[in-house]
Design an enzyme around this catalytic site. Structure first.
Site, PDB file in Angstrom:
ATOM      1  N   ALA A 152      -1.189  56.339  47.025  1.00  0.00           N
ATOM      2  CA  ALA A 152      -2.205  55.288  46.977  1.00  0.00           C
ATOM      3  C   ALA A 152      -2.808  55.164  45.596  1.00  0.00           C
ATOM      4  CB  ALA A 152      -3.312  55.583  47.991  1.00  0.00           C
ATOM      5  N   CYS A 153      -3.050  53.927  45.195  1.00  0.00           N
ATOM      6  CA  CYS A 153      -3.809  53.682  43.985  1.00  0.00           C
ATOM      7  C   CYS A 153      -5.267  54.079  44.248  1.00  0.00           C
ATOM      8  CB  CYS A 153      -3.728  52.197  43.624  1.00  0.00           C
ATOM      9  SG  CYS A 153      -4.403  51.778  42.018  1.00  0.00           S
ATOM     10  N   PHE A 154      -6.058  54.166  43.202  1.00  0.00           N
ATOM     11  CA  PHE A 154      -7.488  54.464  43.272  1.00  0.00           C
ATOM     12  C   PHE A 154      -7.793  55.946  43.501  1.00  0.00           C
ATOM     13  CE2 PHE A 154      -7.630  49.944  43.971  1.00  0.00           C
ATOM     14  CZ  PHE A 154      -8.736  49.561  43.240  1.00  0.00           C
TER      15      PHE A 154
END
Length: 273
Positions: free
Chosen positions: A145-147
């Protein structure tokens, strides 16, 4: 001062959103449309994959279908993003305009400076750039996942990642995407990713929650139009450009519709890795 086209928010599905950005990129590379700053949102919610991600290994596609979450592969790199309650921007300009640096890292700094300026000056949000620490590599995340970890020159708030961006350069043209979450549902995101065990899933979700934030989590509740106006003003000042509201051309719409059918809706594209 360079004049750019500004396209303001419109909600579309994942396939059309990605197709429009590529259509603008292709036609701008041929000098048929101006440099463009575009804002949009996603309806229904969608999970977008970075260009190089391995869909079958990293994404729980049956869960996406069960949750009615569209899955699409981006042209840009980076990791998976759940586009739900957010504002997305895209910025498209040819390299021969010599506005953005040849270095991707340096151009991130230029764009992020504009994002920060707009959020700070017009909305009072104390966003900052993630500074480069000499001799250190960019932070590495712990999940697909990004972030879950801010890289250099990304926008942070309260030392947590606020805006995730990714860039692609093709045919002498730069495309940068960025995602500004109004709210983040970590549990929902991590249901859609593959893990070897539930323990690993929960661990990744906890780390993600500690390292990322959203506007509402930080106590801010601005509308899409307020955010668009602020970011547009900040980028205009930082990049020294003039923004004029416009709309997609008939050629862009036609090409985008073609790209939806022949590329972005297809299993060949979305599961190419």
């Amino acid at each position: 001062m360079e004049t750019w086209r500004l396209l303001t928010n419109r909600s579309s599905n994942a396939f059309y959103n990605m197709a429009v950005d590529e259509a603008i990129m292709i036609l701008h590379s041929k000098n048929k449309v101006p440099p463009t700053l575009r804002f949009y949102s996603w309806k229904p919610a969608a999970l977008s994959l970075g260009y190089f991600q391995k869909a079958k290994e990293e994404i729980n596609y049956p869960k996406c279908q069960e949750e009615e979450i569209d899955l699409v592969r981006r042209l840009t790199g980076g990791r998976a993003i759940l586009h739900d309650q957010e504002l997305t921007y895209s910025l498209i300009i040819r390299e021969d305009f010599n506005l953005l640096a040849d270095s991707i890292e340096k151009s991130y700094q230029q764009i992020s400076s504009g994002l920060v300026r707009g959020l700070q000056q017009l909305l009072g949000i104390p966003a900052e750039l993630k500074a480069v620490e000499r001799g250190k590599k960019a932070p590495v995340g712990h999940s697909a996942a990004c972030f879950d970890a801010p890289s250099w020159y990304e926008v942070i708030l309260n030392n947590k990642k606020l805006i995730g961006s990714a860039q692609r350069r093709k045919d002498g043209t730069i495309l940068q995407h960025g995602s500004l979450p109004l709210a983040i549902n970590a549990e929902k995101i991590f249901k859609l990713l593959n893990y070897s065990s539930e323990q690993q899933r929960k661990k990744a979700s906890r780390i993600f929650t500690l390292k990322s934030t959203s506007l509402r989590k930080a106590g801010y509740n601005f509308s899409h139009s307020e955010l668009e106006n602020a970011i547009a003003a900040g980028l205009s000042q930082s990049l020294g450009i003039e923004l004029t509201e416009g709309k997609l051309t008939a050629a862009e719409i036609k090409l985008a519709q073609k790209l939806v059918l022949e590329k972005y809706q297809t299993q060949d594209w979305n599961f190419k890795r």
